[in-house]
Structure formats: structure tokens, C-alpha cells
Write a protein that holds these residues in place. Structure first.
Motif, PDB file in Angstrom:
ATOM      1  N   THR A 103       0.831  -1.209   0.000  1.00 24.42           N
ATOM      2  CA  THR A 103       0.000   0.000   0.000  1.00 24.42           C
ATOM      3  C   THR A 103       0.867   1.260   0.000  1.00 24.42           C
ATOM      4  OG1 THR A 103      -0.143  -0.036   2.427  1.00 24.42           O
ATOM      5  CG2 THR A 103      -1.894  -1.149   1.196  1.00 24.42           C
ATOM      6  N   GLU A 104       0.426   2.261  -0.751  1.00 26.04           N
ATOM      7  CA  GLU A 104       1.081   3.567  -0.806  1.00 26.04           C
ATOM      8  C   GLU A 104       0.020   4.646  -0.687  1.00 26.04           C
ATOM      9  OE1 GLU A 104       3.320   3.841  -4.365  1.00 26.04           O
ATOM     10  OE2 GLU A 104       4.687   2.189  -3.864  1.00 26.04           O
ATOM     11  N   THR A 105       0.362   5.751  -0.012  1.00 23.85           N
ATOM     12  CA  THR A 105      -0.607   6.824   0.202  1.00 23.85           C
ATOM     13  C   THR A 105      -0.067   8.141  -0.313  1.00 23.85           C
ATOM     14  OG1 THR A 105       0.264   7.210   2.440  1.00 23.85           O
ATOM     15  CG2 THR A 105      -1.624   5.715   2.227  1.00 23.85           C
ATOM     16  N   ASP A 106      -0.998   9.000  -0.729  1.00 21.93           N
ATOM     17  CA  ASP A 106      -0.675  10.346  -1.201  1.00 21.93           C
ATOM     18  C   ASP A 106      -1.308  11.338  -0.227  1.00 21.93           C
ATOM     19  OD1 ASP A 106       0.084  12.529  -2.699  1.00 21.93           O
ATOM     20  OD2 ASP A 106      -1.711  12.456  -3.966  1.00 21.93           O
ATOM     21  N   THR A 107      -0.526  12.300   0.261  1.00 23.50           N
ATOM     22  CA  THR A 107      -0.986  13.248   1.283  1.00 23.50           C
ATOM     23  C   THR A 107      -0.951  14.673   0.735  1.00 23.50           C
ATOM     24  OG1 THR A 107      -0.124  11.818   3.038  1.00 23.50           O
ATOM     25  CG2 THR A 107      -0.629  14.093   3.629  1.00 23.50           C
ATOM     26  N   ARG A 108      -1.981  15.450   1.090  1.00 21.68           N
ATOM     27  CA  ARG A 108      -2.014  16.858   0.692  1.00 21.68           C
ATOM     28  C   ARG A 108      -2.786  17.654   1.737  1.00 21.68           C
ATOM     29  NH1 ARG A 108      -6.476  16.865  -4.268  1.00 21.68           N
ATOM     30  NH2 ARG A 108      -8.338  16.866  -2.941  1.00 21.68           N
ATOM     31  N   TYR A 142      -9.802  11.408  -1.030  1.00 24.42           N
ATOM     32  CA  TYR A 142      -8.926  11.739   0.087  1.00 24.42           C
ATOM     33  C   TYR A 142      -9.732  11.734   1.391  1.00 24.42           C
ATOM     34  CZ  TYR A 142      -5.109  13.123  -3.024  1.00 24.42           C
ATOM     35  OH  TYR A 142      -4.102  13.126  -3.944  1.00 24.42           O
ATOM     36  N   ASP A 246      -4.310  17.765   6.982  1.00 25.04           N
ATOM     37  CA  ASP A 246      -3.843  16.898   5.898  1.00 25.04           C
ATOM     38  C   ASP A 246      -4.839  15.777   5.649  1.00 25.04           C
ATOM     39  OD1 ASP A 246      -1.541  18.375   5.592  1.00 25.04           O
ATOM     40  OD2 ASP A 246      -0.358  17.130   6.965  1.00 25.04           O
ATOM     41  N   THR A 248      -5.330  12.097   3.172  1.00 22.70           N
ATOM     42  CA  THR A 248      -4.553  11.093   2.459  1.00 22.70           C
ATOM     43  C   THR A 248      -5.453  10.246   1.573  1.00 22.70           C
ATOM     44  OG1 THR A 248      -4.762   9.514   4.290  1.00 22.70           O
ATOM     45  CG2 THR A 248      -2.821  10.947   4.281  1.00 22.70           C
ATOM     46  N   ARG A 249      -4.836   9.655   0.553  1.00 21.10           N
ATOM     47  CA  ARG A 249      -5.533   8.748  -0.354  1.00 21.10           C
ATOM     48  C   ARG A 249      -4.582   7.613  -0.725  1.00 21.10           C
ATOM     49  NH1 ARG A 249      -7.221  10.909  -6.204  1.00 21.10           N
ATOM     50  NH2 ARG A 249      -4.945  10.916  -6.357  1.00 21.10           N
ATOM     51  N   SER A 251      -2.854   5.292  -3.019  1.00 17.92           N
ATOM     52  CA  SER A 251      -2.580   5.188  -4.449  1.00 17.92           C
ATOM     53  C   SER A 251      -2.387   3.743  -4.862  1.00 17.92           C
ATOM     54  CB  SER A 251      -1.327   5.998  -4.800  1.00 17.92           C
ATOM     55  OG  SER A 251      -0.221   5.601  -4.008  1.00 17.92           O
ATOM     56  N   CYS A 252      -2.016   2.882  -3.892  1.00 18.29           N
ATOM     57  CA  CYS A 252      -1.923   1.434  -4.122  1.00 18.29           C
ATOM     58  C   CYS A 252      -2.480   0.748  -2.891  1.00 18.29           C
ATOM     59  CB  CYS A 252      -0.473   1.011  -4.368  1.00 18.29           C
ATOM     60  SG  CYS A 252      -0.276  -0.782  -4.592  1.00 18.29           S
TER      61      CYS A 252
END
Length: 312
Positions: A103-108, A142, A246, A248-249, A251-252
């Protein structure tokens, strides 16, 4: 003697036929095998996780099977079968259940604007209406928990109404020459509002005694003024505030599980344990049949020779 020989031959034939019948009943036809497999599958518990890949290997007589499963982070790994099972005559037992988190996450950073309706502009009351934390999930997937930014709180009136009330004032006018209303101002200004004369009361300020009578020569006027005051008030308020933080979503969202099973031994040893000993009855039956036939032949020959001897 003929009866004894016939009985021996029948016994041998019956023994052989029983051996052959027992052996004929042992093997299963292909149709019976398929039916048994279907019946067995129907009784197996349902499994919600199935391997995407199976890898087999052997080293120094140790056989291994690796079953690879691709699950999401929210899936329960307990659905992966870990019980012993048989395959190609070998029994496999679980050694390890390996986990490889992919698993991988994207944060903004994210700002969520919240709007509320309020009947008051009192900030203490407004703060009671606003939660300190806010869980959000955006349209593009997100998720996160945001915090209230107190510096961004704004309160605005959504509409206004008017109200009116009666305002009164009183004025005193001394040393008037006559009790004449015309000597009293008809309107006055009170706190920026214009009030009009409503009533006047008179007081004698000075008298002149003449012929034993006091004749008023000066008057004081006490005047009452009235008017209407109107005021504007807010009918309600709109409160806006920003929540920041923040989000997160994933991505994997894949977790790879590998169930490693092991089996010790070989298939031949397992197959030998299931050898059908009924096959040994075939040579035994054949030997018995041959022996009985030979004994019958010798008996019959002896009987013929004996009969010939009596005849001679």
C-alpha cells in the motif's frame, strides 16, 4: 470318489470367482470418481480468498507449495485457508503466512469551509456550535481529520427587521408673559429624533397684588413632547469557519500474502501403503485350482486302474 473330485473342483472354482469378484468391485470408474469429487466439494466450507498464483518446489525430499493471495488493506487475512490438505498423494502443512504490504498513500493539505446558521452573534455561543475536529472525505477519495481554525470564523447577518417605540421628553419654559401655548415650541430634538408637543402644564411664576388680589404676571410652562423611535435588528446570522489539515488517499491498496506449505516424503511411499492385498488371491486361487485339478486327475486315474484290475 467322483463326488469327492467334483466337490474339490467346485470349491476351487468358487474361491477363484470370489477373489476376482472382490478385485472387480474395488476400482472406481471415472464417473464414480467425478461424482465423489463433486460430493466432497459440496461438503467443504466456503472460502472467500483464492490464490492468484501457486508455486511448487522440491529440495532434498522436502516439497513446498507457496500460495500467493492479493488482498486489499481492508480485507481480512483470516479468509486465507491455512488447514492441512492433500495434493498428489502428499499431505501439506502450513509453515508460514508471509505479508508484503504494497500500500502507498498520497498526502495533501485540505481546507473545508463549514457554514452554519445562528440566532446570535455572541462568539461564546457560536464556538459551542462548532466542533473542534471534522472528519472529511473528498470527492476524489482523500480522507482525514481537520482542525478548526478559530481565526477564520466570520459572522454575517442574513437579514434585517425594524421595530418602533414611543419616545418622550419634557421641557420647562420659565418667565413667560402669558399662559399661551403659542409661546411654547411645537417640536424639539431629542438624541437626533424630532419630538412634537403633546401637552403643556402652566405654573404661576410671579403675581401682582392689586385691590387685594394676586394677579399672575409671569408663567412657567412645562411641556411634554412625544415621538416614535425606529431601530433595525438582524433577523439571523450566517457563521462560516475553515477546518484545516492533511488528507490522504491510497494510491496502491494491495497487500500480498504468501501461504507456505511443506510436505516430507514421496508419493511412492504413500501409494505403497494403499496396496490392495486382494491381488495376492489370484495366484493363490490359481495354485489351489491347479492343485485341485491335479488331485482330481490322479484320483480319476487311480479309479480307472482299479476298475480295470477288477475286470481282469
Amino acid at each position: 470318489m467322483k463326488k469327492k473330485v467334483s466337490f474339490a473342483l467346485c470349491a476351487a472354482l468358487m474361491l477363484c470367482s470370489m477373489s476376482v469378484a472382490a478385485l472387480a468391485a474395488e476400482p472406481m470408474t471415472e464417473a464414480d470418481t467425478v461424482s465423489t469429487m463433486i460430493s466432497t466439494a459440496d461438503t467443504l466450507p466456503s472460502v472467500s480468498a483464492y490464490p492468484a498464483e501457486v508455486r511448487a518446489s522440491e529440495e532434498n525430499g522436502v516439497y513446498r507449495l507457496e500460495k500467493v493471495y492479493y488482498l486489499t488493506a481492508k480485507d481480512d487475512p483470516a479468509t486465507i485457508p491455512t488447514a492441512d490438505f492433500e495434493r498428489e498423494g502428499r499431505t501439506y502443512t502450513l509453515l508460514d503466512l508471509l505479508k508484503n504490504d504494497q500500500t502507498e498513500t498520497d498526502t495533501r493539505e485540505h481546507i473545508e469551509v463549514v457554514t452554519l446558521e445562528s440566532k446570535t452573534k455572541d462568539m461564546a455561543e457560536i464556538l459551542k456550535m462548532l466542533e473542534p475536529k471534522l472528519e472529511v472525505k473528498t470527492e476524489d477519495g482523500y480522507e482525514g481529520v481537520l482542525s478548526l481554525d478559530h481565526t477564520t470564523i466570520q459572522v454575517e447577518a442574513v437579514g434585517y427587521g425594524t421595530s418602533s417605540r414611543t419616545v418622550t421628553a419634557e421641557r420647562t419654559y420659565p418667565n413667560l408673559s402669558d399662559a399661551d401655548v403659542s409661546l411654547v415650541p411645537k417640536s424639539v430634538n431629542e438624541n437626533g429624533r424630532t419630538l412634537t408637543l403633546a401637552d403643556v402644564s402652566w405654573q404661576e411664576a410671579a403675581v401682582d397684588p392689586t385691590d387685594g388680589y394676586d394677579i399672575p404676571i409671569r408663567y412657567t410652562a412645562v411641556a411634554s413632547y412625544t415621538g416614535t423611535a425606529t431601530s433595525k435588528y438582524a433577523t439571523g446570522y450566517t457563521v462560516t469557519a475553515d477546518y484545516k489539515g492533511d488528507v490522504t488517499r491510497a494510491s496502491c491498496d494491495t497487500v500480498i500474502y504468501t501461504a507456505v506449505f511443506s510436505s516430507v516424503g514421496n508419493e511412492a511411499a504413500t501409494d505403497s501403503s494403499s496396496f490392495n492385498w486382494l491381488w495376492l488371491l489370484i495366484p493363490v486361487g490359481a495354485a489351489a485350482l491347479g492343485g485341485c485339478g491335479y488331485a482330481g486327475y490322479k484320483g480319476y486315474k487311480h479309479y480307472i486302474n482299479k476298475k480295470r484290475g477288477y475286470a481282469a
